[in-house]
Design an enzyme around this catalytic site. Structure first.
Site, PDB file in Angstrom:
ATOM      1  N   LYS A   1       0.847  -1.207   0.000  1.00  0.00           N
ATOM      2  CA  LYS A   1       0.000   0.000   0.000  1.00  0.00           C
ATOM      3  C   LYS A   1       0.879   1.252   0.000  1.00  0.00           C
ATOM      4  O   LYS A   1       2.063   1.202   0.369  1.00  0.00           O
ATOM      5  CB  LYS A   1      -0.922   0.052   1.218  1.00  0.00           C
ATOM      6  CG  LYS A   1      -0.239  -0.003   2.613  1.00  0.00           C
ATOM      7  CD  LYS A   1       0.339   1.299   3.129  1.00  0.00           C
ATOM      8  CE  LYS A   1       0.969   1.189   4.520  1.00  0.00           C
ATOM      9  NZ  LYS A   1       1.828   2.327   4.873  1.00  0.00           N
TER      10      LYS A   1
ATOM     11  N   PRO B   1       9.760  -4.106  -0.449  1.00  0.00           N
ATOM     12  CA  PRO B   1      10.859  -3.779   0.467  1.00  0.00           C
ATOM     13  C   PRO B   1      10.392  -3.839   1.920  1.00  0.00           C
ATOM     14  O   PRO B   1       9.255  -3.462   2.233  1.00  0.00           O
ATOM     15  CB  PRO B   1      11.247  -2.352   0.071  1.00  0.00           C
ATOM     16  CG  PRO B   1      10.746  -2.173  -1.317  1.00  0.00           C
ATOM     17  CD  PRO B   1       9.523  -3.041  -1.444  1.00  0.00           C
TER      18      PRO B   1
ATOM     19  N   GLY C   1      10.147  -2.977   5.881  1.00  0.00           N
ATOM     20  CA  GLY C   1      10.263  -1.824   6.787  1.00  0.00           C
ATOM     21  C   GLY C   1      10.397  -0.519   6.039  1.00  0.00           C
ATOM     22  O   GLY C   1      11.206   0.332   6.399  1.00  0.00           O
TER      23      GLY C   1
ATOM     24  N   GLY D   1       7.542   1.454   4.798  1.00  0.00           N
ATOM     25  CA  GLY D   1       6.342   2.298   4.723  1.00  0.00           C
ATOM     26  C   GLY D   1       5.346   1.821   3.682  1.00  0.00           C
ATOM     27  O   GLY D   1       4.411   2.533   3.323  1.00  0.00           O
ATOM     28  N   LEU D   2       5.516   0.582   3.181  1.00  0.00           N
ATOM     29  CA  LEU D   2       4.624   0.053   2.145  1.00  0.00           C
ATOM     30  C   LEU D   2       3.717  -1.058   2.677  1.00  0.00           C
ATOM     31  O   LEU D   2       2.962  -1.677   1.920  1.00  0.00           O
ATOM     32  CB  LEU D   2       5.446  -0.469   0.951  1.00  0.00           C
ATOM     33  CG  LEU D   2       6.333   0.590   0.279  1.00  0.00           C
ATOM     34  CD1 LEU D   2       7.193  -0.041  -0.820  1.00  0.00           C
ATOM     35  CD2 LEU D   2       5.497   1.727  -0.311  1.00  0.00           C
ATOM     36  N   GLY D   3       3.799  -1.330   3.969  1.00  0.00           N
ATOM     37  CA  GLY D   3       2.883  -2.290   4.604  1.00  0.00           C
ATOM     38  C   GLY D   3       3.135  -3.742   4.244  1.00  0.00           C
ATOM     39  O   GLY D   3       2.231  -4.578   4.394  1.00  0.00           O
ATOM     40  N   GLY D   4       4.332  -4.085   3.777  1.00  0.00           N
ATOM     41  CA  GLY D   4       4.605  -5.452   3.324  1.00  0.00           C
ATOM     42  C   GLY D   4       4.341  -6.500   4.397  1.00  0.00           C
ATOM     43  O   GLY D   4       3.595  -7.454   4.170  1.00  0.00           O
TER      44      GLY D   4
ATOM     45  N   SER E   1       2.618  -6.252   7.128  1.00  0.00           N
ATOM     46  CA  SER E   1       1.206  -6.224   7.532  1.00  0.00           C
ATOM     47  C   SER E   1       0.347  -6.939   6.499  1.00  0.00           C
ATOM     48  O   SER E   1      -0.577  -7.684   6.841  1.00  0.00           O
ATOM     49  CB  SER E   1       0.709  -4.778   7.664  1.00  0.00           C
ATOM     50  OG  SER E   1       1.456  -4.085   8.622  1.00  0.00           O
ATOM     51  N   SER E   2       0.643  -6.717   5.214  1.00  0.00           N
ATOM     52  CA  SER E   2      -0.128  -7.347   4.149  1.00  0.00           C
ATOM     53  C   SER E   2       0.079  -8.867   4.168  1.00  0.00           C
ATOM     54  O   SER E   2      -0.870  -9.641   4.004  1.00  0.00           O
ATOM     55  CB  SER E   2       0.303  -6.760   2.799  1.00  0.00           C
ATOM     56  OG  SER E   2      -0.521  -7.206   1.767  1.00  0.00           O
TER      57      SER E   2
ATOM     58  N   ASP F   1      -1.659  -1.483  10.920  1.00  0.00           N
ATOM     59  CA  ASP F   1      -2.008  -1.468   9.487  1.00  0.00           C
ATOM     60  C   ASP F   1      -2.613  -2.780   9.003  1.00  0.00           C
ATOM     61  O   ASP F   1      -3.071  -2.867   7.869  1.00  0.00           O
ATOM     62  CB  ASP F   1      -0.745  -1.257   8.630  1.00  0.00           C
ATOM     63  CG  ASP F   1      -0.198   0.145   8.735  1.00  0.00           C
ATOM     64  OD1 ASP F   1      -0.824   0.981   9.412  1.00  0.00           O
ATOM     65  OD2 ASP F   1       0.867   0.400   8.138  1.00  0.00           O
TER      66      ASP F   1
HETATM   67  O1  C5P Z   1       1.007  -0.937  15.361  1.00  0.00           O
HETATM   68  P1  C5P Z   1       2.394  -0.979  14.838  1.00  0.00           P
HETATM   69  O2  C5P Z   1       3.175  -2.156  15.343  1.00  0.00           O
HETATM   70  O3  C5P Z   1       2.492  -0.822  13.359  1.00  0.00           O
HETATM   71  O4  C5P Z   1       3.103   0.317  15.442  1.00  0.00           O
HETATM   72  C1  C5P Z   1       4.489   0.482  15.555  1.00  0.00           C
HETATM   73  C2  C5P Z   1       4.724   1.633  16.523  1.00  0.00           C
HETATM   74  O5  C5P Z   1       4.271   2.862  15.943  1.00  0.00           O
HETATM   75  C3  C5P Z   1       3.962   1.502  17.831  1.00  0.00           C
HETATM   76  O6  C5P Z   1       4.700   0.858  18.807  1.00  0.00           O
HETATM   77  C4  C5P Z   1       3.694   2.940  18.226  1.00  0.00           C
HETATM   78  O7  C5P Z   1       4.839   3.447  18.872  1.00  0.00           O
HETATM   79  C5  C5P Z   1       3.597   3.661  16.902  1.00  0.00           C
HETATM   80  N1  C5P Z   1       2.211   3.914  16.439  1.00  0.00           N
HETATM   81  C6  C5P Z   1       1.487   4.944  17.018  1.00  0.00           C
HETATM   82  N2  C5P Z   1       0.206   5.201  16.564  1.00  0.00           N
HETATM   83  C7  C5P Z   1      -0.332   4.479  15.562  1.00  0.00           C
HETATM   84  C8  C5P Z   1       0.400   3.418  14.974  1.00  0.00           C
HETATM   85  C9  C5P Z   1       1.662   3.168  15.436  1.00  0.00           C
HETATM   86  O8  C5P Z   1       1.971   5.641  17.922  1.00  0.00           O
HETATM   87  N3  C5P Z   1      -1.564   4.773  15.128  1.00  0.00           N
END
Ligand code: C5P
Length: 282
Positions: free
Chosen positions: A8, A91, A93, A95-98, A100-101, A133
């Site tokens: 994404k 890629p 880590g 920012g493309l949600g790999g 998570s997807s 995500d």
């Molecule tokens: O949920 P995720 O593991 O992707 O988030 C990684 C880190 O980004 C979290 O530990 C948190 O510090 C931060 N985060 C946040 N608010 C969000 C999503 C992520 O502060 N809505």
């Protein structure tokens, strides 16, 4: 069983405030691009294993696919295992949600492989336990996300632009980037969905889009800003950071221009990917 896990981009990302649970409330538009990982799930007696072609996404229990399968197994009280093979193109880590997807792909398909289908509410709950995500990737289409990223309204977005995504060899920690945002100065009433939809008909609206991570990320990593500036100078209708980076995307009215800019950025040593106008995942 084989599935495609698409990447994404975030077409605009607003960070609206810090929450009592330590996360941040945001508003963003998630949109899939033509870049995907291929995931194969095969039944296995009792263990969960993950093999990956990508050293940066190791096949151990820290892999989000492993965690998704493990969370499902606990939730279902299921005894069987699964062999997960990951052919990564997205890629890691970036920012493309790999990740998570990939995890959402496991959540969607593994219950069927195990003959234990699950309802949407349970899947969303498990998704949120894996990452903010992940829930978006449980369904197809584009979506406006609020809350932590899990309050989703899906809509159809026919993007009449070519999407160029450029990923430099820089890793930006999402937790670090959130930690550096000054949330107090950011109360705003913006409806990103209408802005993005208006921008599909008239590119001048796209100039109003922002990603609130840009200031902190560009300050720490000027090379990422340079990619954004290169795309804008070369005629992108808009160019923005995706998520907390390090990927930057540009929307171009002409595929030919997007191709030329892709070649230029690739010559600088960056990974690039192109998505044609009107793309919809299979
Ligand atoms: O949920 P995720 O593991 O992707 O988030 C990684 C880190 O980004 C979290 O530990 C948190 O510090 C931060 N985060 C946040 N608010 C969000 C999503 C992520 O502060 N809505």
């Amino acid at each position: 069983m084989t599935c495609r896990a698409y990447a994404k981009i975030n077409i605009g990302l607003l960070i609206l405030g810090r929450r009592p649970d330590g996360y941040h409330d945001l508003q963003t538009v998630f949109h899939r691009i033509n870049l995907f990982d291929q995931i194969t799930l095969e039944p296995s007696e009792s263990t969960i294993t993950v093999e990956s072609n990508e050293p940066a996404a190791p096949g151990d229990e820290t892999n989000l696919c492993f965690r998704a399968a493990d969370a499902l197994r606990r939730f279902l009280g299921h005894e069987a295992g699964v062999r997960i093979s990951l052919a990564k193109s997205i890629p890691v880590g970036a920012g493309l949600g790999g990740g998570s997807s990939d995890a959402a792909c496991v959540l969607r398909h593994l219950p069927r492989l195990w003959g234990r289908p699950l309802d949407d509410a349970a899947l969303s709950e498990l998704a949120l336990g894996l990452g903010s995500d992940v829930a978006y990737f449980l369904q197809s289409g584009s979506a406006i996300a609020r809350g932590r990223g899990e309050v989703l309204k899906y809509f159809t977005l026919e993007l009449p632009y070519a999407i160029l995504v450029c990923t430099p060899a820089i890793h930006v920690s999402t937790a670090w980037a959130y930690g550096r945002i000054d949330v107090k100065s950011r109360p705003r009433q913006v409806d990103l969905e209408s802005l993005v939809v208006a921008g599909m008909k008239d590119p001048s609206h796209l100039a109003e889009l922002e990603n609130d991570f840009e200031d902190v990320v560009f300050e720490a990593y000027p090379d990422i800003r340079l990619i954004r500036d290169t795309m804008r100078t070369a005629g992108a209708a808009i160019s923005l950071l995706s998520g907390s980076g390090s990927s930057v995307f540009g929307l171009f009215e002409r595929m030919g221009t997007a191709r030329e800019v892709a070649a230029l950025l690739a010559r600088r040593g960056h990974r690039v990917s192109l998505t044609e106008p009107g793309f919809r995942p299979a």
